[in-house]
Design a protein around this motif. Structure first.
Motif, short mmCIF file in Angstrom:
data_model
loop_
_atom_site.label_atom_id
_atom_site.label_comp_id
_atom_site.label_asym_id
_atom_site.label_seq_id
_atom_site.Cartn_x
_atom_site.Cartn_y
_atom_site.Cartn_z
N GLU A 122 0.81 -1.22 0.00
CA GLU A 122 0.00 0.00 0.00
C GLU A 122 0.84 1.27 0.00
O GLU A 122 0.31 2.36 -0.22
CB GLU A 122 -0.96 0.00 1.18
CG GLU A 122 -0.32 0.13 2.54
CD GLU A 122 -1.34 -0.01 3.67
OE1 GLU A 122 -1.17 0.68 4.69
OE2 GLU A 122 -2.30 -0.80 3.55
N THR A 123 2.14 1.15 0.22
CA THR A 123 3.00 2.34 0.21
C THR A 123 3.74 2.52 -1.11
O THR A 123 4.60 3.40 -1.22
CB THR A 123 4.04 2.27 1.35
OG1 THR A 123 4.81 1.06 1.22
CG2 THR A 123 3.37 2.29 2.70
N ARG A 124 3.38 1.72 -2.14
CA ARG A 124 4.05 1.90 -3.43
C ARG A 124 3.69 3.26 -4.01
O ARG A 124 2.53 3.66 -4.03
CB ARG A 124 3.64 0.81 -4.41
CG ARG A 124 4.09 -0.61 -4.10
CD ARG A 124 5.57 -0.74 -3.79
NE ARG A 124 5.86 -0.41 -2.42
CZ ARG A 124 6.97 0.20 -1.99
NH1 ARG A 124 7.90 0.56 -2.84
NH2 ARG A 124 7.16 0.44 -0.72
N PRO A 125 4.68 3.98 -4.51
CA PRO A 125 4.42 5.32 -5.07
C PRO A 125 3.73 5.26 -6.42
O PRO A 125 3.85 4.27 -7.16
CB PRO A 125 5.82 5.92 -5.20
CG PRO A 125 6.73 4.74 -5.33
CD PRO A 125 6.11 3.66 -4.49
N ASP A 126 3.02 6.31 -6.72
CA ASP A 126 2.38 6.47 -8.03
C ASP A 126 3.47 6.75 -9.06
O ASP A 126 4.13 7.79 -9.01
CB ASP A 126 1.38 7.62 -7.96
CG ASP A 126 0.63 7.84 -9.26
OD1 ASP A 126 1.07 7.31 -10.30
OD2 ASP A 126 -0.38 8.55 -9.25
N GLY A 127 3.67 5.82 -9.98
CA GLY A 127 4.74 5.96 -10.96
C GLY A 127 4.61 7.20 -11.81
O GLY A 127 5.62 7.84 -12.17
N ALA A 128 3.39 7.59 -12.14
CA ALA A 128 3.18 8.77 -12.97
C ALA A 128 3.66 10.03 -12.25
O ALA A 128 4.26 10.93 -12.86
CB ALA A 128 1.71 8.90 -13.35
N THR A 129 3.40 10.10 -10.95
CA THR A 129 3.88 11.24 -10.17
C THR A 129 5.40 11.23 -10.08
O THR A 129 6.05 12.28 -10.19
CB THR A 129 3.29 11.20 -8.74
OG1 THR A 129 1.88 11.09 -8.82
CG2 THR A 129 3.64 12.45 -7.97
N MET A 130 5.97 10.05 -9.90
CA MET A 130 7.41 9.93 -9.79
C MET A 130 8.12 10.42 -11.04
O MET A 130 9.17 11.07 -10.96
CB MET A 130 7.79 8.46 -9.55
CG MET A 130 7.63 7.99 -8.12
SD MET A 130 8.89 8.69 -7.02
CE MET A 130 10.39 8.10 -7.81
N GLU A 131 7.55 10.12 -12.20
CA GLU A 131 8.20 10.48 -13.46
C GLU A 131 8.48 11.97 -13.55
O GLU A 131 9.47 12.39 -14.14
CB GLU A 131 7.34 10.03 -14.64
CG GLU A 131 7.35 8.53 -14.87
CD GLU A 131 6.47 8.12 -16.03
OE1 GLU A 131 5.93 9.04 -16.71
OE2 GLU A 131 6.32 6.91 -16.27
N GLY A 132 7.60 12.76 -12.98
CA GLY A 132 7.77 14.21 -13.04
C GLY A 132 8.98 14.71 -12.27
O GLY A 132 9.43 15.85 -12.48
#
Length: 226
Positions: free
Chosen positions: A142-152
């Motif tokens: 449940e703590t995995r980050p949102d990859g789309a947000t990370m890309e930024g």
């Protein structure tokens, strides 16, 4: 995410389980998970994650994430994907709501597994691994980050990594900026904190670890993203 989303995940699981795929989990022996550093939970199975920071404190939560990462990679990644990013063969567990509805769906599958037409598609992990391992893995998921947000933030994180590797970074300023970035990265489950590489590197610097160590964390994470 609401009950409808959970039901959709369950339906997807049933459809996927009905397909013939090479990565089926039925012939893989579950691997033990060392949960010795986590509080014992007793024999009665709980219905809500006891290792969330608001319930157990940040230190226990962080240890649960660490142990859960190991447990997930040994027992779950083969079907559900590295970093919990599903390749389509199994439900994407990152979307499981980080509260009671998601916990119920997760624990039902973890404890009892899934069998279709006499074929085990997912083994029953409950008795083999125990609930400490179950909730640690749940905490990691449940703590995995949102990859789309990370890309930024990837370009900026790469630049910070280069500064740290060169050994001439202002550690306090870099730590503060990493903490800011970490605060902007969301989870896909609704959990309040994403265990992102920015979060990890910021904590390493705050704890007095070397710049090289924080740079290594960023390097590994950025490589995985690519």
């Amino acid at each position: 995410m609401n009950r409808t989303t959970i039901q959709s995940l369950a339906s997807a699981a049933a459809i996927i389980a009905g397909a013939s795929f090479a990565l089926a989990h039925g012939d893989v022996a579950p691997q033990p998970v060392d949960t010795g550093n986590l509080p014992e939970l007793g024999e009665e199975w709980l219905t809500e994650n006891p290792y969330r920071a608001e319930a157990a404190g940040e230190e226990v939560w962080a240890e649960a994430v660490r142990i859960g990462a190991s447990g997930y990679n040994q027992n779950c990644a083969r079907c559900h994907g590295l970093e919990v990013i599903s390749g389509g063969l199994a439900p994407d567990l990152r979307f499981l709501e980080a509260e009671e509805y998601g916990d119920e769906w997760y624990m039902e599958r973890f404890i009892h597994g899934y069998t279709q037409n006499g074929t085990t598609k997912m083994p029953a992990f409950g008795e083999l691994l125990g609930q400490e391992a179950a909730w640690a893995i749940r905490t990691y998921i449940e703590t995995r980050p949102d990859g789309a947000t990370m890309e930024g933030f990837n370009d900026e994180l790469a630049s910070i990594r280069d500064e740290l590797e060169a050994g001439n970074a202002d550690a306090d300023a870099v730590q503060a900026r990493l903490a800011e970035i970490a605060g902007e990265i969301e989870t896909m489950s609704g959990a309040p904190v994403a265990d992102s590489i920015a979060y990890r590197a910021a904590n390493q610097l705050a704890a007095g670890e070397t710049q090289d160590r924080a740079a290594e964390t960023l390097t590994i994470g950025l490589s995985a993203a690519n």
